[in-house]
Design a protein around this motif. Structure first.
Motif, PDB file in Angstrom:
ATOM      1  N   ARG A 136      36.756 -24.949 -47.127  1.00 44.46           N
ATOM      2  CA  ARG A 136      35.375 -24.677 -46.690  1.00 44.46           C
ATOM      3  C   ARG A 136      34.897 -25.751 -45.708  1.00 44.46           C
ATOM      4  O   ARG A 136      34.189 -25.459 -44.748  1.00 44.46           O
ATOM      5  N   PHE A 137      35.320 -27.008 -45.954  1.00 43.35           N
ATOM      6  CA  PHE A 137      34.985 -28.077 -45.018  1.00 43.35           C
ATOM      7  C   PHE A 137      35.651 -27.837 -43.664  1.00 43.35           C
ATOM      8  O   PHE A 137      35.037 -28.028 -42.619  1.00 43.35           O
ATOM      9  N   GLU A 138      36.917 -27.422 -43.677  1.00 43.73           N
ATOM     10  CA  GLU A 138      37.617 -27.124 -42.416  1.00 43.73           C
ATOM     11  C   GLU A 138      36.907 -26.019 -41.644  1.00 43.73           C
ATOM     12  O   GLU A 138      36.802 -26.076 -40.419  1.00 43.73           O
ATOM     13  N   ILE A 139      36.415 -25.023 -42.354  1.00 44.87           N
ATOM     14  CA  ILE A 139      35.687 -23.927 -41.701  1.00 44.87           C
ATOM     15  C   ILE A 139      34.407 -24.462 -41.062  1.00 44.87           C
ATOM     16  O   ILE A 139      34.090 -24.129 -39.915  1.00 44.87           O
ATOM     17  N   LEU A 140      33.676 -25.312 -41.783  1.00 42.77           N
ATOM     18  CA  LEU A 140      32.457 -25.915 -41.220  1.00 42.77           C
ATOM     19  C   LEU A 140      32.774 -26.788 -40.005  1.00 42.77           C
ATOM     20  O   LEU A 140      32.062 -26.742 -38.993  1.00 42.77           O
ATOM     21  N   LYS A 141      33.840 -27.573 -40.119  1.00 42.48           N
ATOM     22  CA  LYS A 141      34.234 -28.445 -39.014  1.00 42.48           C
ATOM     23  C   LYS A 141      34.670 -27.608 -37.805  1.00 42.48           C
ATOM     24  O   LYS A 141      34.283 -27.896 -36.663  1.00 42.48           O
ATOM     25  N   ASN A 142      35.460 -26.566 -38.038  1.00 33.75           N
ATOM     26  CA  ASN A 142      35.901 -25.686 -36.952  1.00 33.75           C
ATOM     27  C   ASN A 142      34.722 -24.974 -36.298  1.00 33.75           C
ATOM     28  O   ASN A 142      34.703 -24.762 -35.090  1.00 33.75           O
TER      29      ASN A 142
END
Length: 191
Positions: A136-142
């Motif tokens: 979920r963090f990767e999605i937010l960062k992306n």
């Protein structure tokens, strides 16, 4: 999971504006407003999304950078609209967007609550499905990184619009292409 997210994002973010442009006479700024309302409502839920990731240590600037990017994108899309779609009266266009009726119901009355509901459902589904916090963090960062790409693209397009005439159809197609490309970047790390 990745294919479902990509298809869902494309249907929600790109297909409806394309259909609106082709069949309902939606213009570039009208579609921008559709996109920007969605962007702003997602930003309103950003703090909640970050709070649901207790094991992730965020840089202090992550939230502020996300908000700053959204504000910059709003300004750039308005500037692009002003430069490309002369004459444009923003207040009249925003009112036309909010009061636009489909099936006898003003869009503003229907769209804004639906966008809020969509974010609430998205948060519940992420928790229910059990998407790992690091993903979920990767999605937010992306999402933040792709927002930066969009800003760069809008900046180049705005500068180009000062020099060359860009048709409204071209602007709509470029916006829709950006909306189609976005989920492929954002969800690229999902298994």
């Amino acid at each position: 999971m990745k294919k479902v997210e990509i298809i869902s994002a494309i249907l929600g973010d790109a297909v409806l504006p394309l259909v609106g442009f082709l069949f309902w006479d939606w213009g570039f700024y009208f579609i921008c407003l559709f996109f920007l309302f969605d962007l702003v409502i997602r930003a309103l839920f950003l703090n909640k999304k970050l709070a649901l990731l207790p094991s992730i240590v965020f840089p202090k600037s992550f939230f502020l950078k996300s908000i700053a990017l959204i504000i910059l994108e709003i300004v750039l899309l308005h500037l692009l609209s002003y430069v490309s779609l002369k004459p444009i009266i923003f207040t009249a266009e925003i009112w036309a967007f909010l009061s636009y009726e489909e099936l006898g119901i003003a869009q503003g009355i229907l769209l804004i609550p639906l966008l809020f509901l969509n974010e609430v459902i998205r948060l519940k589904n992420e928790k229910k499905i059990g998407i790992p916090q690091n993903l979920r963090f990767e999605i937010l960062k992306n999402t933040q990184i792709f927002g930066l790409f969009r800003i760069l693209f809008w900046s180049i397009l705005t500068c180009g619009s000062f020099l060359f005439s860009v048709s409204e159809t071209a602007l709509v197609m470029l916006l829709i292409l950006a909306l189609v490309a976005q989920p492929f970047w954002i969800y690229r790390n999902m298994a």
